[in-house]
Design an enzyme around this catalytic site. Structure first.
Site, PDB file in Angstrom:
ATOM      1  N   ASP A   1      -1.577  -1.209  -9.881  1.00 29.26           N
ATOM      2  CA  ASP A   1      -1.262  -0.008  -9.112  1.00 29.26           C
ATOM      3  C   ASP A   1       0.099  -0.121  -8.436  1.00 29.26           C
ATOM      4  OD1 ASP A   1      -3.732   1.139  -9.730  1.00 29.26           O
ATOM      5  OD2 ASP A   1      -4.704   0.249  -7.978  1.00 29.26           O
TER       6      ASP A   1
ATOM      7  N   TYR B   1      -6.756 -12.907 -10.234  1.00 28.72           N
ATOM      8  CA  TYR B   1      -5.945 -12.224  -9.226  1.00 28.72           C
ATOM      9  C   TYR B   1      -5.911 -13.054  -7.951  1.00 28.72           C
ATOM     10  CZ  TYR B   1      -6.003  -7.763 -11.810  1.00 28.72           C
ATOM     11  OH  TYR B   1      -5.834  -6.775 -12.744  1.00 28.72           O
TER      12      TYR B   1
END
Length: 249
Positions: free
Chosen positions: A53, A111
């Site tokens: 994003d 992540y």
């Protein structure tokens, strides 16, 4: 056509995300523009393994693309790296089979999410760590984060209105460490895939638990009830990094 797989990193601050957009700067578009120049103006399409994003960074994003000729991988890497914008780094490039697809080939992702709890905050890290200057019980968070490991329906941790029907995912590692200064927290999540805003929602919930505004047991309750309203707020994107993508042999 010859297919190439590339591992790239980028500073997400000035991008509206990885995926190409009509009126905003994206990582995909910048790399496609560079490849098109290298291909004498003939358009090249880039595919990404993950769609980060706006504001989210990558240390090890994977892409693939096709060229109408074969070229030495290091020469191609060097050309793409040096002619891409300074906030994109091309780490490696390799030839792959024509049927390889970076998104659909079986893989796992890791992540990291970095939180700066300094008082005062470090202005040099404002785009690269999420600031949380409130009291945190790290031990509570370390207990709670382990409850996210395993195979679960993560409906309660995804953004409302997501179109993905199957929300079952497997997290193989969920951990939290504190640096030696005590100022920076690093949350690490590895798994076979993550839902839209899932990691940021999990971190937001863990911070609320660490701040004693939610019980440790809240994680199990969210997983059981599959209710987004029971989870914490969505953490800001600037602390999130796509660290690594690993493909099965």
């Amino acid at each position: 056509m010859t297919r190439y797989k590339a591992t790239i990193s980028y500073d997400g601050y000035a991008f509206a995300g990885f995926q190409r957009q009509s009126h905003a700067r994206s990582v995909q578009e910048e790399i496609e523009k560079t490849l098109t120049r290298l291909n004498k103006g003939q358009a090249i399409t880039v595919h990404g393994a993950g769609r980060t994003d706006s504001g989210v960074h990558a240390l090890g994003q994977v892409i693939h693309f096709d060229l109408p000729y074969q070229i030495d991988e290091e020469k191609l890497r060097f050309a793409l790296d040096t002619q891409s914008p300074e906030d994109i780094d091309v780490i490696s490039i390799e030839l792959v089979a024509d049927d390889f697809h970076c998104r659909y080939a079986k893989h796992s992702k890791t992540y990291e999410f970095i939180v700066d709890r300094g008082r005062p905050k470090n202005p040099m890290r404002r785009h690269y760590a999420t600031h949380f200057p409130y009291p945190l019980d790290v031990e509570r968070m370390q207990i709670a984060i382990k409850k996210l490991e395993g195979t679960h329906d993560f409906t309660g941790f995804t953004a409302s209105g997501t179109s993905v029907e199957d929300k079952v995912r497997t997290i193989t590692e969920a951990s939290l460490i504190v640096d030696e200064t005590g100022q920076f927290l690093t949350f690490t999540f590895s798994g076979n895939g993550f839902l839209y805003k899932q990691i940021r929602n999990m971190v937001g919930t863990l911070l609320k638990i660490g701040n004693n505004r939610m019980p440790v047991e809240q994680i199990a309750l969210i997983l059981e009830k599959k209710d987004r309203q029971l989870a914490g707020p969505t953490a800001a994107p600037n602390g999130l990094y796509l660290k690594e993508i690993r493909y099965e042999e």
